[in-house]
Design an enzyme around this catalytic site. Structure first.
Site, PDB file in Angstrom:
ATOM      1  N   CYS A 160       0.791  -1.271  -0.147  1.00  0.00           N
ATOM      2  CA  CYS A 160      -0.070   0.042   0.089  1.00  0.00           C
ATOM      3  C   CYS A 160       0.775   1.130  -0.052  1.00  0.00           C
ATOM      4  O   CYS A 160       1.411   1.623  -1.140  1.00  0.00           O
ATOM      5  CB  CYS A 160      -0.903  -0.097   1.145  1.00  0.00           C
ATOM      6  N   HIS A 194      -3.684  -4.825   0.036  1.00  0.00           N
ATOM      7  CA  HIS A 194      -3.088  -5.547   1.597  1.00  0.00           C
ATOM      8  C   HIS A 194      -3.121  -7.122   1.601  1.00  0.00           C
ATOM      9  O   HIS A 194      -4.175  -7.486   2.132  1.00  0.00           O
ATOM     10  CB  HIS A 194      -3.858  -4.885   2.537  1.00  0.00           C
ATOM     11  N   GLU A 245      -1.931  -9.389   3.219  1.00  0.00           N
ATOM     12  CA  GLU A 245      -1.600  -9.910   4.669  1.00  0.00           C
ATOM     13  C   GLU A 245      -3.033 -10.090   5.081  1.00  0.00           C
ATOM     14  O   GLU A 245      -3.230 -11.217   5.816  1.00  0.00           O
ATOM     15  CB  GLU A 245      -1.045  -8.826   5.472  1.00  0.00           C
TER      16      GLU A 245
END
Length: 634
Positions: free
Chosen positions: A407, A557, A559
């Site tokens: 990001c 993102h 994750e």
């Protein structure tokens, strides 16, 4: 009938209710049951989207764009489910819902009160959401874990506690169980029970009787038998209803710790779980999950080789600000059988100003960066610390240290390249300087400039790889060679299209874009063939190794979609590259090509037009639900 397990907390907050709730759900899944989860946060915010990470930790983003508490990340990772924004209840959501109904005249002129209107709304919400399928079966869950955030006795949580008191009678005794998590402090070797006695007394006074008491010890020593017996005596429960949760080497050991103390057997009897029909397929899946989890945790204890990552961020004072990032690194390290070491680096400590004001911090920060095998720059907002982040990115690029930007890290990699490769020294982001002469990063045109909550580009969005990238893109290889992938987004700014050709022509390649080809979403440095590896036979799989071993950035993102048994692909490649072994990276690229499975439900992997424009209803794991008022997707 759905079974409900409520997890409440006493004495202090932040002692591990989320992990205990997730671990309980995981154990139930290993028996073949279908499990969902709901988190109740008693704050007045509509959601977590406008809160700083240093308030409650990271803001976790769901497929439908919900910005929620980080505990929902625990649920998704442990239970391998896909939740919706409705799985996070806040006081703000409940009050807004009730007030909207009052304005619409649905209460027929009655006086709207906390009891029964607010408490009924809470119970209705829980019952509705608990029926929504959350896994690949597409079927209604058997068990719903409800975590009540905060601490029993807090003013703000009182309506939710009262709602749970009523709820136990609504669903019936055999369908409702309560786990109360309490702190057992260790005072010079003596485990003190008085705080637990006091909080259970308060809980009973509010009309709730704990079925299980989870005694949280902030030390490595387990709960002593004498302590367990004393809590049993003074809290009106049997000794089998008291279990200890002491500090262990990894949170992934907690489910096995709970199982060893008989929690499954107790819940099976208390909730009559044996009466639930479990197909052979679900039972086999559950048994496989249990075995793989045991293999994961036992393998951790035998790791000797390490991999060191420098995490250069803005919010490192509170490690929970990067919860999903650290979990993604952990999961990747498990896969390659390495022990993870994270060097936490406050990005502003890398800047020249710190060298003048605090030379010791400056040199310690750079020592942590230089000593790492890989450099990670995660997301964030605002100008503070960004110069330090770009210095770390420049170091990674020039010194050929594996780099992953997420990001903001992705955007700063673009700016750093523009400054030092394109020689545009005043290149910056419009987020930092609205009147910049060279804004490499600009505000997205469709984003509101007046409202902050829920107005970013949020939720699951597709990324399309450019033609020809199958021959060189590591990102594409890590995603199994797919031409289109889906990851969750949370941003207001994007790469300025005016500079894309200039950046690309200079060697910074955007391998992944949005479906229209207008929005840059993945950047890489391409390379040449260097080494090959095939995990089944001999060396025959091509690993592209440019002058730089691994340099990747994603606007998304990734994750948020990692799983302990299915690591996030960009993080897996990054951690593998950070070992310094090209063969390790080649092995994981081949393994991903053969075995990668996206963690998203098939019906959620659709075009962005559908994800953005279908506002009359949304599909949550194949089930349509009406949007609540003011919940239209951003």
């Amino acid at each position: 009938m759905t079974k409900y397990i409520v997890v409440s907390g006493g004495v202090v907050s932040g002692i591990g209710k989320g992990v205990i709730a997730s671990s309980t759900g995981l154990l139930l899944k290993t028996t073949g049951l279908k499990v969902t989860a709901i988190k109740i946060d008693p704050y007045m915010n509509i959601d977590a989207g406008t809160m700083a990470p240093t308030e409650h930790g990271e803001v976790y983003v769901l497929n439908d764009g919900g910005e929620v508490d980080l505990d929902l990340g625990n649920y998704e990772r442990y239970l391998n489910v896909t939740l919706s924004r409705d799985n996070n209840i806040t006081t703000g959501k409940i009050y807004r819902h009730v007030i909207n109904k009052e304005r619409e005249g649905e209460y027929l002129g009655k006086t709207v009160q906390i009891v029964p209107h607010i408490t009924n709304a809470i119970q209705d919400w829980i019952e509705r959401v608990s029926k929504i399928p959350v896994d690949e079966s597409g079927e209604e869950p058997d068990v719903c874990i409800v975590e009540l955030g905060g601490t029993v006795g807090d003013i703000e949580s009182a309506p939710f506690v009262e709602a749970m008191r009523q709820f136990q009678f609504r669903v019936g005794h055999e369908n409702f169980a309560l786990i109360h998590v309490s702190l057992v402090p260790d005072m010079h070797g003596e485990q003190k029970t008085k705080p637990t006695q006091t909080t259970v007394h308060s809980l009973r006074g509010l009309g709730l009787l704990p079925d299980l008491i989870a005694c949280r010890l902030l030390i490595a020593q387990p709960l002593q038998p004498a302590t367990k017996a004393k809590i049993s005596m003074f809290c009106h429960v049997t000794s089998e209803q008291v279990f200890g949760v002491h500090d262990v080497s990894s949170v992934y050991h907690v489910p096995l710790l709970l199982k060893s103390q008989g929690i499954l057997e107790y819940l099976r009897k208390r909730l009559q779980l044996d009466n639930i029909t479990i197909t052979k397929e679900m039972a086999d899946k559950g048994a496989s999950l249990g075995q793989r989890w045991r293999d994961l945790t036992s393998g951790q204890e035998r790791l000797f080789d390490t991999v060191t990552i420098a995490l250069v961020g803005k919010y490192t004072d509170l490690k929970d600000s990067y919860m999903s990032v650290t979990k993604s690194l952990e999961h990747s390290a498990f896969r390659i059988h390495r022990k993870l070491i994270v060097n936490w680096v406050e990005s502003s400590d890398l800047e020249p100003e710190t060298q003048e004001t605090n030379p010791a911090r400056y040199h310690d920060a750079w020592r942590a960066v230089v000593g790492a095998g890989g450099i990670l720059v995660p997301g964030g907002f605002g100008n503070r610390g960004t110069e330090g982040m770009m210095l770390a990115i420049k170091y990674a690029r020039e010194q050929k240290v594996p780099f992953l930007g997420i990001c903001l890290g992705f955007q700063l990699a673009v700016i750093e390249w523009a400054r030092h490769v394109l020689e545009i020294p005043d290149a910056t982001s419009a987020e930092f300087d609205a009147d910049a002469k060279h804004p490499l990063i600009i505000f997205m045109p469709e984003i509101s400039k007046t409202h902050m909550g829920g107005t970013m580009r949020l939720g699951l969005r597709p990324t399309v790889f450019e033609e020809g990238t199958e021959s060189w893109s590591r990102t594409r290889q890590l995603y199994g060679g797919a031409g289109k992938i889906w990851e969750r987004h949370r941003h207001r700014y994007e790469v300025n299209p005016k500079y894309v050709d200039q950046l690309t022509n200079s060697g910074l390649m955007f391998s992944g874009k949005d479906e229209k080809g207008e929005r840059m979403q993945v950047l890489e440095l391409p390379g040449k063939s260097s080494i090959t590896y095939d995990i089944r036979r001999t060396f025959s799989y091509t690993l592209y190794s440019p002058d730089h071993p691994y340099f990747m950035g994603l606007q998304a993102h990734p994750e948020f979609c990692t799983r302990p048994l299915n690591p996030s692909p960009p993080f897996l490649g990054f951690v593998a590259a950070s070992t310094g072994s090209p063969a390790t990276l080649a092995k994981e690229l081949e393994n991903q090509r053969l075995n990668f499975q996206p963690p998203h439900p098939a019906d959620s992997m659709v075009s962005e037009a559908i994800l953005r424009n279908d506002v009359s209803e949304v599909l949550v794991n194949g089930t349509a639900r009406d949007l609540m008022v003011s919940e239209t997707p951003a």
